[in-house]
Design an enzyme around this catalytic site. Structure first.
Site, mmCIF file in Angstrom:
data_model
loop_
_atom_site.group_PDB
_atom_site.id
_atom_site.type_symbol
_atom_site.label_atom_id
_atom_site.label_comp_id
_atom_site.label_asym_id
_atom_site.label_seq_id
_atom_site.Cartn_x
_atom_site.Cartn_y
_atom_site.Cartn_z
ATOM 1 N N TYR A 150 0.800 -1.224 0.000
ATOM 2 C CA TYR A 150 0.000 0.000 0.000
ATOM 3 C C TYR A 150 0.833 1.275 0.000
ATOM 4 O O TYR A 150 0.280 2.369 -0.053
ATOM 5 C CB TYR A 150 -0.918 0.050 1.222
ATOM 6 N N LYS A 220 1.505 -13.721 5.942
ATOM 7 C CA LYS A 220 1.733 -14.738 4.905
ATOM 8 C C LYS A 220 3.232 -15.027 4.841
ATOM 9 O O LYS A 220 3.831 -15.054 3.757
ATOM 10 C CB LYS A 220 1.251 -14.213 3.542
ATOM 11 N N ASP A 286 -4.513 -16.804 5.114
ATOM 12 C CA ASP A 286 -5.613 -17.532 4.469
ATOM 13 C C ASP A 286 -6.336 -18.425 5.471
ATOM 14 O O ASP A 286 -7.568 -18.501 5.490
ATOM 15 C CB ASP A 286 -5.136 -18.335 3.245
ATOM 16 N N ASP A 310 -6.789 -4.989 5.457
ATOM 17 C CA ASP A 310 -7.885 -4.452 4.643
ATOM 18 C C ASP A 310 -8.936 -5.539 4.399
ATOM 19 O O ASP A 310 -10.133 -5.349 4.639
ATOM 20 C CB ASP A 310 -7.287 -3.956 3.307
#
Ligand code: NAD
Length: 421
Positions: A150, A220, A286, A310
């Protein structure tokens, strides 16, 4: 009672009895919602402190209103006021199309270095939800707000920037993993130790202050070892280094397991829990998106990177039926700067209809009052709002999904809350 500025003194925010707080009314449905919300805030403060405290609201311009008055979407005077008065609140703002500003919200966050995007997510009784047990969701998300993909460092394929970067990557660093180099746009994902530490520190402090049982680092790192994996490792290291007496980390559990066996590690974590230590664990992003549907009760405070945060914020808000009512705060705990905001957009089709749900701004105000240490006023608003929803006197978004509800306007919903204070 003179109106005074909120100040940061020796790392603590000092709130006078009559603080000046800038507000941005917002575009589209913003004015309707703000007018309703401010009545709730003033009534709650009056009720809680019997006239001994009062907020002096100071309007500052941003968005369409600013553009019409000054030709600028985010005037410097507004940014200066947000800096000077430390704590502010805003309605939703239009994202200008063209004109060089990507997003007013992003510009504000960057300008004030508001590194933590804080989103509490809980269910209010009777709110229609798509899941069977929305009451099991009670989490506060700390989303890193200044780094990650971002940061806006991106190059469109074929441009000079993309070509230079590609050349550097292939020729200097020997990168040969870009599948279609000629047509690849490229983005950079900066994740720093400092950036991680200040975010994770804020999350752990919050957990300590609010007696939460866990802090979960969501990442992740299995794929992006140095960025997201760095976030996890630096987070764990910080937890052990700065909060050793308050927390027990899964990293410690792994270490004990390796050195002394699993029974010893399990015993250690059981002792930590018995002493009310906060368990700091980590979850791959995930898997976390599954867990919030399968076992939301296992999570309370979440520390995560910008992009994960987000997605997670919206997924969780949807689980409690709350996209239209989810509040947010963007905070720099070191400088004290904070901008609380509605998390939905401007819904321009419904501007000036007095029909939309003001709860997102109202609950952002609750977060703001808590941040100021005005907990009594915050608590009575939460109570008033949940009672109004429980009595099913609600705006159109909830009305459409509830049986036997009474439809009220934005302004009338505020009246309902004020009646319950
Ligand atoms: P939006 O959130 O404005 O609206 C999407 C739909 O959600 C609306 O049509 C409405 O049905 C519903 N909705 C939104 N707020 C509601 C409320 N308070 N009560 C009841 N229903 C509500 O999203 P969008 O249409 O994608 O964006 C419109 C504009 O808002 C764009 O310019 C966008 O950039 C901007 N935006 C601003 C913010 C912000 O300032 N924080 C956030 C998101 C979008």
């Amino acid at each position: 009672m003179p109106a005074e500025k909120i100040q940061m003194i020796n790392g603590q925010i000092k709130v006078p009895a009559h603080p000046i707080i800038p507000f941005i009314i917002g575009d589209g449905i913003g004015p309707d919602i703000w007018r309703a919300s401010v009545r709730v805030f003033d009534a709650a403060v009056e009720k809680a402190y019997g006239g001994e405290r009062k907020i002096e609201w100071k309007e500052v311009l941003a968005g369409e209103k600013a553009f019409q008055a000054t030709g600028e979407w985010l005037p410097k005077t507004t940014l200066d006021a947000l800096k000077e008065y430390l704590v502010s609140i805003k309605g939703p703002l239009t994202t200008p199309v063209g004109g060089g500003i990507r997003s007013l919200n992003v510009a504000m966050r960057q300008e004030l270095d508001l590194y933590a995007c804080v989103r509490p997510v809980r269910w209010f009784n009777k709110v229609p939800s798509p899941v069977k047990h929305p009451e099991k969701v009670d989490m506060v998300i700390f989303r890193e707000n200044t780094e990650d993909i971002y940061a806006g460092i991106e190059y469109m394929y074929g441009t000079e920037g993309a070509n230079k970067l590609l050349k550097f990557l292939t020729e200097e660093l020997g990168v040969n993993k870009i599948r279609f180099p000629e047509t690849s746009s490229l983005g950079i994902k900066p994740v720093s130790q400092e950036g991680t530490e200040r975010l994770v520190r804020a999350a752990i402090k919050y957990a300590i202050e609010h007696k939460k049982p866990t802090v979960s680092i969501v990442h992740k790192g299995n794929i992006m070892k140095f960025t997201e994996g760095g976030f996890k490792n630096w987070g764990y290291e910080l937890a052990a280094r700065e909060f050793g007496e308050y927390v027990y980390t899964w990293e410690q559990w792994e270490k004990t397991k390796k050195e002394l066996g699993e029974d010893a590690a399990n015993k250690e974590i059981a002792v930590a829990k018995a002493h009310n230590k906060i368990i700091v664990n980590d979850v791959i992003a995930d898997n976390f998106l599954q867990q919030i549907l399968l076992a939301p009760q296992d999570y309370s405070v979440i520390a995560t990177l910008n992009l994960n945060g987000d997605y997670i914020s919206d997924a969780l808000a949807a689980a409690v039926g709350g996209i239209g009512i989810a509040p947010g705060g963007n905070i720099n705990y070191a400088t004290g700067h904070a901008v609380f905001e509605a998390t939905h957009g401007t819904a321009p089709r419904f501007a000036d209809t007095d029909t939309m749900n003001p709860s997102s701004v109202i609950l952002s105000g609750v977060m703001m009052l808590e941040y100021l240490g005005w907990k009594e006023a915050a608590d009575i608003i939460t109570h008033g709002l949940s009672t109004a929803i429980m009595r099913k006197r609600v705006t159109i978004d909830f009305y459409k999904l509830m049986d036997d509800a009474t439809l009220v306007k934005t302004s009338e919903f505020a009246d309902e809350i004020i009646k319950q204070l």
